[in-house]
Design a protein around this motif. Structure first.
Motif, PDB file in Angstrom:
ATOM      1  N   GLY A  59     -16.231 -17.617  -4.680  1.00 30.68           N
ATOM      2  CA  GLY A  59     -15.321 -18.035  -5.742  1.00 30.68           C
ATOM      3  C   GLY A  59     -13.877 -18.055  -5.290  1.00 30.68           C
ATOM      4  N   TRP A 125     -13.599 -25.104 -13.249  1.00 30.05           N
ATOM      5  CA  TRP A 125     -14.425 -24.776 -14.415  1.00 30.05           C
ATOM      6  C   TRP A 125     -15.903 -25.077 -14.147  1.00 30.05           C
ATOM      7  N   ASN A 126     -16.155 -26.078 -13.343  1.00 29.23           N
ATOM      8  CA  ASN A 126     -17.525 -26.484 -13.012  1.00 29.23           C
ATOM      9  C   ASN A 126     -17.861 -26.133 -11.568  1.00 29.23           C
ATOM     10  N   ALA A 127     -17.514 -24.914 -11.163  1.00 30.80           N
ATOM     11  CA  ALA A 127     -17.671 -24.505  -9.764  1.00 30.80           C
ATOM     12  C   ALA A 127     -19.138 -24.425  -9.336  1.00 30.80           C
ATOM     13  N   ALA A 128     -20.017 -24.028 -10.238  1.00 28.71           N
ATOM     14  CA  ALA A 128     -21.416 -23.815  -9.843  1.00 28.71           C
ATOM     15  C   ALA A 128     -22.071 -25.075  -9.279  1.00 28.71           C
ATOM     16  N   GLN A 145     -18.931 -19.079 -10.017  1.00 26.91           N
ATOM     17  CA  GLN A 145     -18.318 -19.835 -11.120  1.00 26.91           C
ATOM     18  C   GLN A 145     -17.688 -18.894 -12.143  1.00 26.91           C
ATOM     19  N   ASP A 146     -18.337 -17.761 -12.398  1.00 31.36           N
ATOM     20  CA  ASP A 146     -17.740 -16.774 -13.289  1.00 31.36           C
ATOM     21  C   ASP A 146     -16.371 -16.333 -12.769  1.00 31.36           C
ATOM     22  N   ALA A 148     -14.406 -18.037 -10.683  1.00 27.90           N
ATOM     23  CA  ALA A 148     -13.480 -19.171 -10.690  1.00 27.90           C
ATOM     24  C   ALA A 148     -12.929 -19.434 -12.084  1.00 27.90           C
ATOM     25  N   ARG A 149     -13.760 -19.292 -13.122  1.00 25.99           N
ATOM     26  CA  ARG A 149     -13.298 -19.561 -14.486  1.00 25.99           C
ATOM     27  C   ARG A 149     -12.271 -18.546 -14.956  1.00 25.99           C
ATOM     28  N   GLN A 204     -16.722 -11.919 -13.067  1.00 27.82           N
ATOM     29  CA  GLN A 204     -15.715 -12.638 -13.850  1.00 27.82           C
ATOM     30  C   GLN A 204     -14.498 -11.763 -14.122  1.00 27.82           C
TER      31      GLN A 204
END
Length: 460
Positions: A59, A125-128, A145-146, A148-149, A204
Motif C-alpha cells: 500500500g 481508492w481502487n488499489a485492490a 487497499q485498506d 491506501a484508502r 487501514q
C-alpha cells in the motif's frame, strides 16, 4: 534573518561545507522524522504478522508511486524560491520584485501539486484491482487497499508541507519544519497504535494515521509562518484561490520533469516491491524490512540534496556561477561520505537490523528475517551510488536543469536496472536477491550519469 538580509558569499570548500551542513541539518532531521513515521507503522504492523506488514509495504509503495507527480511539482518550488531569494542579492536593486515572485511561485506550486494529487485519488481508492492486475496476491491486495484508502488523504497535506518547507529553506530558516516534523513522530506512535490495535482498524489504521499526522504537520507549519513577522510579509496564501497561468507554467516546466524523475525512481522501487510480491508474503515482508531501512539512510543525502538545491539556486539567482559550482561539488562529496559509512554499517549489522521488525514467534517470521538480512547486504552495496545520484540531482535542480536528469533516470532505472533485476530473479534463478541486485545496478548507472551531467553543467 530579515527577508531583505543578504550575506556575502565566501569562497572555499570548507566554508561551503559548513553552510551546506547548517542548512541541511534541519532538512535531514525533517526527512528522517518522515521516515520514522513509516518505520514506526511498519514495526506496529509487524506485530500483526507477515501478511499485515507485506500489505502495508504494498500500500505504501503504491502511495509513494502515485504521490510522485504532486511531490515533484511541490519540489519545483524550491529552486524557484531559492533563485528569487538569490535575486535579492543582485547589485543595484535588479531583483527588487523578488518578494512578489516568491509569493507567486509558492502559490503556483501549491495549485500544481494539488491538481496532480486529485488525478491520482481514483487509483488509490481502487488499489485492490490495480494490485491484482500487477500480479499481487488477492488477500494482500485487499489489505493494501485498506491502507491506501486511509493514506490517500495525506497527499495534499504532505505536498503543501513540502512547498512551505522549500520556502523556509530558501529563507535559510529550515528549523521550523524540523521541529514540526519531530513533533509529528511523537504524535504518530500513539495515533497509529490506537487506530491499528484498540480501534481495530488494522492495516487501514496505519493509513489513517499518516493522513491525521500529515494534516497536523501542515497546520502547525502554517501557524509558524503566520506568526512570524518576516514570513507574514510574504502573504503566501493571500488570494491563493486565484491561480495565475504564468507562474503555473513555470512550475510545470521545472516541476514536471522532477515529477517524472521521482516517478521513475519511486516507480522502480515500487515495481521491485510488486516483483517481490510474486514470490509470496515472506519475500514481500523481507523486502519491506530492507527497503525501509535503506530508505532511512537515504533520507540524509536526500536532505543534503535539498539543501544543495537551495545553495545552488541562491548562488545562481545572485549571478555567482563559481559559487553554484562549488555548492554542487561540496554537497556531492558530503552525500558520498555519509553513504559510504552507511554501506559498511548495513553490511556488518544486517542480521541485527532485520531482527528489529518481526516477532520471531509469528509464523514464518524467522524465514522472513533471514531473507531480509541478505537483502540488507545488497542494500549496503548501492548506498554510495544512491547518495551521489540524489545530491547531484539536487544540484542540477538548483540550476533548473530537470529534463535531462529525468531522461537519465529513465535509462538507468527502467532501461537497465529493472530489466537486469528481473532477469537475475527469473532467468538466472536468484529470486528475490536478483531483484535487489537489479536495484544496485540501476542506482549505480544513474549515479554515474547524474555525476557526468553535473560536471558538464558546472563547467558551463
Amino acid at each position: 534573518m530579515d527577508a531583505g538580509t543578504t550575506t556575502t558569499a565566501r569562497p572555499g570548500p570548507a566554508v561551503e561545507a559548513r553552510a551546506t551542513l547548517a542548512l541541511a541539518g534541519p532538512i535531514v532531521l525533517t526527512n528522517l522524522s518522515q521516515m520514522a513515521l513509516v518505520l514506526t507503522e511498519s514495526m506496529l504492523l509487524g506485530r500483526l504478522g507477515t501478511e499485515a506488514l507485506a500489505a502495508g509495504v504494498l500500500g505504501s509503495s503504491l502511495f509513494f508511486a502515485l504521490l510522485a507527480p504532486g511531490f515533484g511539482l511541490a519540489l519545483a518550488a524550491a529552486p524557484l524560491q531559492a533563485q528569487c531569494r538569490g535575486a535579492s542579492r543582485l547589485p543595484g536593486g535588479a531583483g527588487r520584485g523578488w518578494v512578489r515572485d516568491m509569493r507567486k511561485g509558492t502559490r503556483a506550486a501549491l495549485w500544481a501539486s494539488a491538481l496532480a494529487i486529485l488525478a491520482t485519488w481514483p487509483v488509490m481508492w481502487n488499489a485492490a484491482p490495480v494490485l491484482r492486475a500487477l500480479g499481487q496476491d488477492p488477500t494482500l491486495a485487499l489489505l493494501a487497499q485498506d491502507y491506501a484508502r486511509g493514506a490517500m488523504f495525506a497527499m495534499p497535506s504532505f505536498c503543501a508541507f513540502v512547498v512551505l518547507r522549500g520556502f523556509l529553506a530558501a529563507m535559510e530558516r529550515p528549523a521550523a519544519a524540523m521541529w514540526v516534523s519531530l513533533a509529528a513522530v511523537a504524535l504518530n506512535l500513539p495515533v497509529a497504535w490506537a487506530l491499528i490495535f484498540p480501534a481495530g482498524f488494522g492495516v487501514q489504521g496505519a493509513g489513517l494515521a499518516v493522513a491525521i499526522v500529515d494534516a497536523a504537520m501542515l497546520a502547525a507549519l502554517l501557524l509558524v509562518i503566520h506568526r512570524d513577522r518576516v514570513f507574514r510579509r510574504f502573504r503566501l496564501l493571500g488570494r491563493v484561490w486565484l491561480p495565475r497561468l504564468a507562474p503555473l507554467k513555470e512550475v510545470a516546466l521545472v516541476g514536471l520533469p522532477i515529477a517524472g524523475s521521482m516517478l521513475l525512481e519511486i516507480g522502480v522501487f515500487s515495481a521491485a516491491a510488486f516483483a517481490m510480491g510474486w514470490f509470496g508474503a515472506v519475500a514481500a515482508a523481507a523486502h519491506a524490512i530492507a527497503i525501509q531501512t535503506a530508505s532511512a539512510t537515504f533520507m540524509v543525502p536526500l536532505g543534503v540534496g535539498q539543501a544543495v538545491t537551495a545553495r545552488v539556486g541562491l548562488a545562481t539567482g545572485a549571478g555567482d556561477l563559481p559559487g553554484a559550482r562549488r555548492a554542487g561539488w561540496v554537497g556531492i562529496g558530503l552525500g558520498a561520505a555519509f553513504m559510504a559509512t552507511m554501506a559498511v554499517l548495513l553490511i556488518v549489522a544486517a542480521p541485527g537490523i532485520a531482527g528489529l521488525f518481526l516477532d520471531p514467534t509469528l509464523p514464518r517470521a524467522v524465514e522472513a528475517t533471514a531473507l531480509a538480512a541478505t537483502l540488507l547486504v545488497v542494500a549496503g552495496l548501492f548506498q554510495l551510488g544512491d547518495g551521489i545520484q540524489v545530491v547531484a540531482a539536487g544540484a542540477l535542480r538548483g540550476r533548473k536543469d530537470t529534463r535531462v536528469p529525468m531522461l537519465l533516470a529513465a535509462l538507468g532505472y527502467w532501461g537497465i536496472g529493472l530489466p537486469s533485476g528481473l532477469a537475475l530473479a527469473h532467468l538466472a534463478g536468484w529470486g528475490p536477491v536478483g531483484v535487489w541486485l537489479g536495484l544496485f545496478i540501476g542506482t549505480g548507472i544513474v549515479a554515474l550519469l547524474m555525476l557526468g551531467r553535473w560536471r558538464r553543467m558546472a563547467a558551463a
